[in-house]
Design a protein around this motif. Structure first.
Motif, short mmCIF file in Angstrom:
data_model
loop_
_atom_site.label_atom_id
_atom_site.label_comp_id
_atom_site.label_asym_id
_atom_site.label_seq_id
_atom_site.Cartn_x
_atom_site.Cartn_y
_atom_site.Cartn_z
N TYR A 116 26.04 60.45 31.24
CA TYR A 116 26.58 61.05 32.80
C TYR A 116 27.74 62.20 31.45
O TYR A 116 28.44 61.44 30.39
N PRO A 117 27.54 63.49 31.77
CA PRO A 117 29.13 64.12 31.25
C PRO A 117 29.88 63.99 31.58
O PRO A 117 29.66 64.00 33.03
N SER A 118 31.31 64.01 30.79
CA SER A 118 32.32 63.70 31.27
C SER A 118 33.06 64.99 31.91
O SER A 118 32.92 65.95 31.67
N SER A 120 40.14 64.33 34.81
CA SER A 120 40.05 62.18 35.46
C SER A 120 40.46 62.68 36.59
O SER A 120 40.95 63.17 37.64
N TRP A 164 38.49 66.53 41.02
CA TRP A 164 37.32 65.44 40.74
C TRP A 164 38.37 64.00 41.67
O TRP A 164 39.12 63.97 41.85
#
Length: 233
Positions: A97-99, A103, A145
């Motif tokens: 999974y791409p970061s 955060s 996010w």
């Protein structure tokens, strides 16, 4: 449904379908699998036990539309996530999974909007052989996010759930997270999960009898409001 989520078009009528009562193994790993697509002959082979499992059927349909093996993350865990099944082996093949660019912050359930859709709106035996779907949607209301903190008492690995009950029966189900893409929301992202049901003669498993029902959907144990629908005789 698979063409819509993948933005791919193809002649699915050209696919030849087979079912087998035998146990099927992946030719590379040796793992037991539910089915497979054969590129040269454009065949889909499914074990008898999963012939009515919509997520698995759509998984193989996506292979046929892609005209290739492998499990591209952008399709199986992206555009078509929640519509096609993608279990552990599929997720591993899709790559890491791409970061996210920031955060994710943990938010309570009121930070997402949860809705339930029944398709067709009034299921009937003469429509799609009595098969119908409940789709649960979860929309990130924010421009951040996020991850969603589980409701009190909820299994922290549960993502989507549904519950249907009526005078003629009841059924419920849930999904467990196996990949970060299933729990991390991008800004204003809407996730979805399709649950496949069928009008049956006995109210067991994923079968429901004709009648009046009330359904609801959840994400991380946070439930939507109730929705009423009718299964026609």
């Amino acid at each position: 449904m698979t063409e819509a989520c993948s933005a791919l078009t193809g002649s699915l009528a050209a696919v030849t379908w087979y079912q087998t009562p035998e146990v099927v193994h992946d030719t590379h790993s040796g793992d037991v699998i539910a089915g497979y697509w054969v590129p040269g002959s454009n065949r889909i082979v499914l074990t008898t036990s999963v012939m009515m499992d919509g997520g698995i059927v759509r998984h193989e349909m996506l292979h046929a539309l892609l005209k290739g093996g492998g499990h591209p993350r952008g399709q199986f865990l992206g555009s078509c996530e929640g519509i096609v099944d993608c279990e552990e082996a599929c997720a591993a093949d899709a790559g890491p999974y791409p970061s996210p660019p920031e955060s994710p912050i943990a938010v309570p359930g009121d930070s997402i909007e949860i809705t339930l859709d029944v398709e067709p709106r009034t299921p009937a035996r003469n429509i799609d052989q009595g098969r119908f779907s409940l789709t649960v949607f979860a929309r990130n209301r924010s421009a951040r996010w996020i991850t969603v903190s589980p409701a009190a008492g909820a299994d922290p690995l549960h993502t989507f759930s549904f519950d249907v009950h009526g005078g003629n029966g009841a059924t419920a189900g849930d999904q467990r997270a196996i990949d970060p893409s299933q729990t991390i929301f991008s800004p204003h992202e809407t996730k979805r999960q399709v649950f496949d049901l069928v009008i049956g003669d006995y109210p067991i498993a994923n079968q429901l009898l004709p009648g009046n029902y009330t359904g609801r959907g959840a994400f991380a144990g946070w439930w939507s409001s109730d929705s009423s629908f009718v299964i026609a005789p």
